[in-house]
Motif scaffolding. Structure first.
Motif, PDB file in Angstrom:
ATOM      1  N   SER A  10      -6.566  -5.688   7.248  1.00 12.03           N
ATOM      2  CA  SER A  10      -7.752  -5.164   6.559  1.00 12.03           C
ATOM      3  C   SER A  10      -8.723  -4.612   7.593  1.00 12.03           C
ATOM      4  N   PRO A  11      -9.475  -3.576   7.228  1.00 16.47           N
ATOM      5  CA  PRO A  11     -10.504  -3.098   8.162  1.00 16.47           C
ATOM      6  C   PRO A  11     -11.681  -4.052   8.271  1.00 16.47           C
ATOM      7  N   TYR A  12     -11.710  -5.062   7.440  1.00 15.91           N
ATOM      8  CA  TYR A  12     -12.852  -5.977   7.422  1.00 15.91           C
ATOM      9  C   TYR A  12     -12.497  -7.314   8.078  1.00 15.91           C
ATOM     10  N   TYR A  28      -7.065  -6.293  -2.125  1.00 19.31           N
ATOM     11  CA  TYR A  28      -7.855  -5.514  -3.087  1.00 19.31           C
ATOM     12  C   TYR A  28      -8.620  -6.497  -3.969  1.00 19.31           C
ATOM     13  N   ASN A  29      -9.925  -6.387  -3.977  1.00 20.93           N
ATOM     14  CA  ASN A  29     -10.746  -7.249  -4.842  1.00 20.93           C
ATOM     15  C   ASN A  29     -10.365  -8.718  -4.691  1.00 20.93           C
ATOM     16  N   ARG A  63      -0.577   4.210   0.650  1.00 26.46           N
ATOM     17  CA  ARG A  63      -1.393   5.153   1.428  1.00 26.46           C
ATOM     18  C   ARG A  63      -0.632   5.602   2.679  1.00 26.46           C
ATOM     19  N   SER A 120       0.858  -1.189   0.000  1.00 27.69           N
ATOM     20  CA  SER A 120       0.000   0.000   0.000  1.00 27.69           C
ATOM     21  C   SER A 120       0.887   1.229   0.000  1.00 27.69           C
ATOM     22  N   PRO A 132      -2.195  -5.509   1.777  1.00 25.29           N
ATOM     23  CA  PRO A 132      -3.650  -5.302   1.827  1.00 25.29           C
ATOM     24  C   PRO A 132      -4.329  -6.324   0.918  1.00 25.29           C
ATOM     25  N   SER A 172      -1.719   3.946   5.830  1.00 30.37           N
ATOM     26  CA  SER A 172      -1.948   2.522   5.558  1.00 30.37           C
ATOM     27  C   SER A 172      -1.780   1.653   6.804  1.00 30.37           C
ATOM     28  N   PHE A 173      -2.748   0.766   7.026  1.00 31.96           N
ATOM     29  CA  PHE A 173      -2.610  -0.209   8.105  1.00 31.96           C
ATOM     30  C   PHE A 173      -1.424  -1.141   7.843  1.00 31.96           C
ATOM     31  N   ASN A 174      -1.207  -1.465   6.586  1.00 30.84           N
ATOM     32  CA  ASN A 174      -0.133  -2.417   6.280  1.00 30.84           C
ATOM     33  C   ASN A 174       1.248  -1.804   6.433  1.00 30.84           C
ATOM     34  N   ARG A 193      -7.645 -13.873   1.597  1.00 31.12           N
ATOM     35  CA  ARG A 193      -7.645 -14.205   0.158  1.00 31.12           C
ATOM     36  C   ARG A 193      -6.448 -13.591  -0.539  1.00 31.12           C
TER      37      ARG A 193
HETATM   38  C1  LIG Z   1      -9.748  -1.147  -4.861  1.00 31.04           C
HETATM   39  C2  LIG Z   1     -10.012  -1.666  -3.475  1.00 31.04           C
HETATM   40  C3  LIG Z   1     -10.419  -2.971  -3.304  1.00 31.04           C
HETATM   41  C4  LIG Z   1     -10.597  -3.501  -2.010  1.00 31.04           C
HETATM   42  N1  LIG Z   1     -10.941  -4.804  -1.864  1.00 31.04           N
HETATM   43  C5  LIG Z   1     -10.950  -5.350  -0.624  1.00 31.04           C
HETATM   44  C6  LIG Z   1     -11.136  -6.752  -0.432  1.00 31.04           C
HETATM   45  O1  LIG Z   1     -11.290  -7.508  -1.369  1.00 31.04           O
HETATM   46  N2  LIG Z   1     -11.083  -7.244   0.837  1.00 31.04           N
HETATM   47  C7  LIG Z   1     -10.858  -6.424   1.923  1.00 31.04           C
HETATM   48  O2  LIG Z   1     -10.803  -6.934   3.049  1.00 31.04           O
HETATM   49  N3  LIG Z   1     -10.727  -5.091   1.774  1.00 31.04           N
HETATM   50  C8  LIG Z   1     -10.755  -4.543   0.542  1.00 31.04           C
HETATM   51  N4  LIG Z   1     -10.560  -3.197   0.374  1.00 31.04           N
HETATM   52  C9  LIG Z   1     -10.417  -2.354   1.556  1.00 31.04           C
HETATM   53  C10 LIG Z   1      -8.977  -2.364   2.046  1.00 31.04           C
HETATM   54  O3  LIG Z   1      -8.791  -3.486   2.888  1.00 31.04           O
HETATM   55  C11 LIG Z   1      -8.671  -1.083   2.815  1.00 31.04           C
HETATM   56  O4  LIG Z   1      -8.754   0.027   1.951  1.00 31.04           O
HETATM   57  C12 LIG Z   1      -7.346  -1.128   3.503  1.00 31.04           C
HETATM   58  O5  LIG Z   1      -7.257  -0.070   4.413  1.00 31.04           O
HETATM   59  C13 LIG Z   1      -6.202  -1.103   2.503  1.00 31.04           C
HETATM   60  O6  LIG Z   1      -4.966  -1.343   3.145  1.00 31.04           O
HETATM   61  P1  LIG Z   1      -4.061  -0.152   3.717  1.00 31.04           P
HETATM   62  O7  LIG Z   1      -4.750   0.378   4.945  1.00 31.04           O
HETATM   63  O8  LIG Z   1      -2.751  -0.795   4.044  1.00 31.04           O
HETATM   64  O9  LIG Z   1      -3.930   0.907   2.663  1.00 31.04           O
HETATM   65  C14 LIG Z   1     -10.394  -2.660  -0.899  1.00 31.04           C
HETATM   66  C15 LIG Z   1      -9.993  -1.332  -1.080  1.00 31.04           C
HETATM   67  C16 LIG Z   1      -9.797  -0.837  -2.355  1.00 31.04           C
HETATM   68  C17 LIG Z   1      -9.320   0.585  -2.522  1.00 31.04           C
END
Ligand SMILES: Cc1cc2nc3c(=O)[nH]c(=O)nc-3n(C[C@H](O)[C@H](O)[C@H](O)COP(=O)(O)O)c2cc1C
Length: 199
Positions: free
Chosen positions: A118-120, A83-84, A17, A15, A81, A20-22, A126
């Protein structure tokens, strides 16, 4: 095979950002290294998009710096992180640049550990599975356990990005201990081929 007493780990986050959490998780790993282990961070932001036309003997300087840092490291720690449901393009791009030329490339035989935040609720499960798949072809030696899946990350870092969750800090420390053991067991001799770049 002789192994160094001290272990130098290169850390990359998938990431760019600022908050960024990561990136914060990687910073926490720097605080949680066991004795004899150090972590240097490499910023992937300067890497251009992969273009095979640019992948010549005179690779772009940022690419060469990344390859040199991988050669100079004893092990690699990746914080990804999701993404998708997969690896972010920033990280996949770096992993496409790194193992070139294929005959003599710095990921081959390099011990690697992965973690992610991840925030989720799935905690990058995955993305980590996808990342492990990506590291097969370059012959990286990926540590299988422990898995560090940081779910619901917003509650585990403070406003300044400091990892405050004690259980997660323990998991990260245990991952670093396991990576050190793994590196001493299977790692390659360190090659001093270039300066480390600090993020
Ligand atoms: C394009 C995009 C796709 C994402 N897809 C997922 C996902 O598949 N699973 C998930 O847990 N979070 C997803 N997220 C949310 C990210 O986990 C979240 O933005 C996270 O803070 C990214 O990591 P970072 O904090 O290190 O930047 C997505 C975010 C973006 C911008």
């Amino acid at each position: 095979m002789p192994q160094p007493d001290s272990i130098r780990i290169l850390g990359v986050a998938g990431s760019l950002r600022r908050a960024s959490f990561n990136r914060a998780l990687l910073a926490a790993a720097g605080e949680l290294c066991p004795d004899g282990v150090t972590l240097d961070l490499f910023d992937l932001a300067p890497l251009p998009l992969y273009d095979q036309d640019l992948d010549t003997e005179d690779a772009p300087p940022a690419v060469q710096a990344f390859r040199d840092a991988l050669w100079a490291a004893d092990a690699l720690l990746i914080s990804t992180p999701e993404y998708n449901h997969g690896v972010p393009g920033v990280l996949k791009n770096a992993l496409d640049w790194a193992p070139r030329p294929p005959q003599h490339q710095p990921l081959s035989g390099l011990p690697v550990a992965v973690m992610g935040a991840s925030p989720y609720t799935w905690g990058t499960a995955r993305a980590q599975a996808h990342l492990r798949q990506t590291l097969v072809f370059p012959s990286a030696l990926v540590l299988s356990q422990p898995e560090v899946l940081v779910a619901n990350a917003a509650g585990k870092f403070d406003a300044g990005g400091h990892l405050t969750d004690d259980a997660t800090r323990t998991f990260v420390h245990e991952l670093l201990v396991a990576l050190a053991v793994w590196t001493r067991r299977v790692g390659r001799p360190r090659r001093e081929s270039g300066p480390l770049t600090h993020a």
